[in-house]
Design a protein around this motif. Structure first.
Motif, PDB file in Angstrom:
ATOM      1  N   ILE A 391       0.836  -1.207   0.000  1.00  0.00           N
ATOM      2  CA  ILE A 391       0.000   0.000   0.000  1.00  0.00           C
ATOM      3  C   ILE A 391       0.867   1.252   0.000  1.00  0.00           C
ATOM      4  O   ILE A 391       0.570   2.246  -0.677  1.00  0.00           O
ATOM      5  CB  ILE A 391      -0.951  -0.018   1.215  1.00  0.00           C
ATOM      6  CG1 ILE A 391      -1.989  -1.131   1.063  1.00  0.00           C
ATOM      7  CG2 ILE A 391      -1.656   1.322   1.369  1.00  0.00           C
ATOM      8  CD1 ILE A 391      -2.848  -1.327   2.287  1.00  0.00           C
ATOM      9  N   SER A 459      -7.318  -0.007  -1.238  1.00  0.00           N
ATOM     10  CA  SER A 459      -6.677   1.052  -2.027  1.00  0.00           C
ATOM     11  C   SER A 459      -7.289   1.201  -3.403  1.00  0.00           C
ATOM     12  O   SER A 459      -7.023   2.185  -4.105  1.00  0.00           O
ATOM     13  CB  SER A 459      -5.172   0.765  -2.172  1.00  0.00           C
ATOM     14  OG  SER A 459      -4.528   0.795  -0.917  1.00  0.00           O
ATOM     15  N   ALA A 468      -5.573   4.529  -3.860  1.00  0.00           N
ATOM     16  CA  ALA A 468      -4.332   4.796  -4.575  1.00  0.00           C
ATOM     17  C   ALA A 468      -4.540   5.947  -5.551  1.00  0.00           C
ATOM     18  O   ALA A 468      -5.676   6.309  -5.884  1.00  0.00           O
ATOM     19  CB  ALA A 468      -3.886   3.536  -5.312  1.00  0.00           C
TER      20      ALA A 468
END
Length: 568
Positions: A391, A459, A468
């Protein structure tokens, strides 16, 4: 040529006079003109480097402290010579423990200082070697009603017919009956948690009974137990401070007992709000562990000693979850430096037996061999850290979109391998939860297992706070992105279902690790966000109920913990 306006300094001797040959009487400093005079200072105040009021015959300081003042020479001219007595050391006013920890000024009032009374804190003063315990410590010792209230607390699980024991009257150390009570509660309430299962119960209890247990270990066990079981009538902050002080004094002679004590003090500081100090002490604990070579096996020792060393290092490994959060530079126990097998089962350890277990990273050729609750939890913890590092790379843009699917598949394969190594433990069921002797560890294993997937997939949830960057998200096909989003929500709902089972089947007062609070909080966030993102108004009430259950669990199990306050 001398400036007529600038006054001359008085003549000085070649060598300054020491307190022993200093002439008695007031010390007066004049200017060159002799017109300006400073307040006279007696020899006693000069030696002690304090302000003197210059009062004739005897100054106020010497009168208050019953010192022999040098001014008394002038009031008794018949004495042919005057011998000055060096003032004895007088202990200054001490600050209470809470004010000392907070680095705030304490006026030292008894039984409670002004700061503590204003902020509603438990005011406790450190004990002295020359006298009895402070008045506050005596007050704590004489609170049978408060102790009785704590003994009735369900979280403490103290026997109802157990009479609360007083503290030692000579100092603030716990008495033998208090030690016995708290040690028993440590093994009943805290030992079932993976981080606290490094002490060998039969050995520790025997040493408590015969009085040979290490002093700082005894204080650390009592402090962390009283804190987590919310036994506020006991001065656990004083015990923790005393144990920490002793450990730091003996830092040049590291030992297993010292490291065991320091680990418990670090946990105490984390849960009581002293995270900055815990952060630094944890680094010291890791250094001691390496100095003792705990990250290597010692086949020349007894089975109990081997397993105790092994479990202590694995507890330090779990401590990384408080500090690193996917950042390698903050790791205390990097996995590449660990050359240990995983812990054996609790039953084997308590009996003093020995079994061979696998390493932290699962071996594909030995997936059929079960590892036990403790060992499986460590492997899941390792997988979660790998996911957190992934991550971090996503957030920093270090993960190429071209390799995104391959990286996710590799992490999923690792999770499948760990799950296969769990054997029957890998299949969650309510019947196993209610029948197992270790419900907290069973709960933590399965909740952490589902959290691995939530960490890996969250994410890729569009518009989520931890999503993300858009450039990374676009590197994953929309169908694949929708699939991982759906998996993330499914695992979050599985976490909430397990927590609900745990609360409904008589485990509402069981002690839990802080990680459970983190998992509950994250699961509630994901479920609530998914309802808003997809516009499923009909499921909003259900999502609110699930989120409420998570927050009730956090409040019920972690009301004592300062580290979980931001989650509640």
């Amino acid at each position: 040529m001398t400036d007529p306006i600038r006054p001359l300094r008085p003549a000085q001797s070649a060598s300054p006079a020491s307190p022993n040959n200093q002439p008695p009487g007031p010390i007066i400093t004049t200017t060159g003109t002799g017109l300006l005079r400073k307040r006279p200072t007696c020899s006693q105040c000069r030696i002690r480097k304090v302000r003197c009021d210059g009062q004739q015959h005897i100054c106020g300081n010497c009168q208050r402290l019953r010192f022999e003042c040098s001014f008394q020479q002038n009031s008794n001219p018949s004495r042919s010579e005057y011998v000055l007595k060096v003032p004895e050391a007088r202990r200054r006013m001490q600050a209470c423990i809470p004010c000392h920890d907070k680095k705030t000024r304490c006026l030292g009032e008894l039984p409670s200082c002004t700061n503590c009374m204003r902020k509603g804190r438990n005011c406790v003063y450190p004990s002295t070697k020359k006298g009895p315990a402070s008045a506050r410590s005596r007050d704590v010792a004489e609170q049978p009603s408060a102790l009785a209230k704590d003994s009735r607390s369900p979280s403490a699980r103290l026997a109802p017919d157990t009479a609360p024991a007083s503290l030692n009257q000579n100092d603030t150390s716990p008495g033998q009956d208090v030690i016995t009570l708290l040690v028993e509660n440590y093994f009943r309430e805290l030992y079932p948690l993976p981080s606290f299962s490094f002490l060998h119960k039969p050995t520790v209890i025997q040493r408590c009974e015969d009085g040979t247990i290490n002093e700082q270990l005894k204080l650390a066990i009592c402090a962390i137990t009283a804190l987590q079981l919310q036994l506020s009538a006991y001065p656990h902050d004083v015990w923790a401070q005393k144990a920490e002080h002793t450990i730091l004094q003996q830092i040049g002679q590291p030992s297993i007992f010292q490291l065991q004590s320091l680990f418990l003090i670090v946990r105490y500081r984390i849960e009581s709000g002293g995270f900055p100090k815990a952060f630094m002490l944890a680094g010291l604990a890791a250094r001691i562990a390496v100095a003792l070579r705990l990250n290597y096996e010692r086949r020349d020792l007894s089975y109990v000693a081997q397993e105790a060393r092994r479990r202590l290092y694995w507890s330090l490994y779990l401590l990384d979850d408080y500090f690193c959060v996917g950042l390698r530079e903050f790791e205390l126990c990097p996995e590449e430096t660990i050359h240990l097998q995983l812990p054996c089962t609790e039953e084997v350890f308590e009996a003093g037996g020995h079994t061979l277990t696998g390493p932290l990273q699962p071996d594909p050729s030995r997936v059929g061999e079960p590892t036990g609750l403790h060992a499986s939890y460590l492997r899941v913890t390792s997988a979660r850290r790998a996911n957190m590092r992934f991550i971090r790379r996503l957030g920093l843009g270090e993960e190429s979109p071209a390799t995104l699917r391959t990286s996710i598949a590799t992490l999923e394969q690792n999770l499948s391998l760990i799950h296969a190594g769990m054997g029957e433990l890998g299949t969650y069921s309510v019947s196993t939860l209610t029948a197992t002797k270790w419900p907290a560890e069973y709960l933590m294993l399965h909740v952490s297992w589902h959290q691995c997937h939530c960490d890996l997939y969250r994410s890729f949830i569009d518009s989520y706070s931890e999503a993300a960057p858009v450039a990374v998200l676009e590197g994953l096909h929309p169908q694949d992105r929708a699939a991982v989003q759906r998996k993330c929500v499914e695992h979050a709902e599985a976490i909430i279902d397990i927590l609900s089972d745990f609360a409904q089947h008589g485990h509402s007062q069981c002690q839990l690790e802080r990680d459970i609070a983190v998992c509950a909080f994250e699961a509630a966030r994901i479920v609530m966000f998914d309802c808003r993102r997809t516009g499923q108004v009909g499921k909003m009430h259900e999502a609110l109920v699930k989120a409420s259950l998570c927050f009730q669990l956090i409040t019920r199990h972690f009301s004592f913990s300062a580290s979980t306050q931001p989650l509640s």
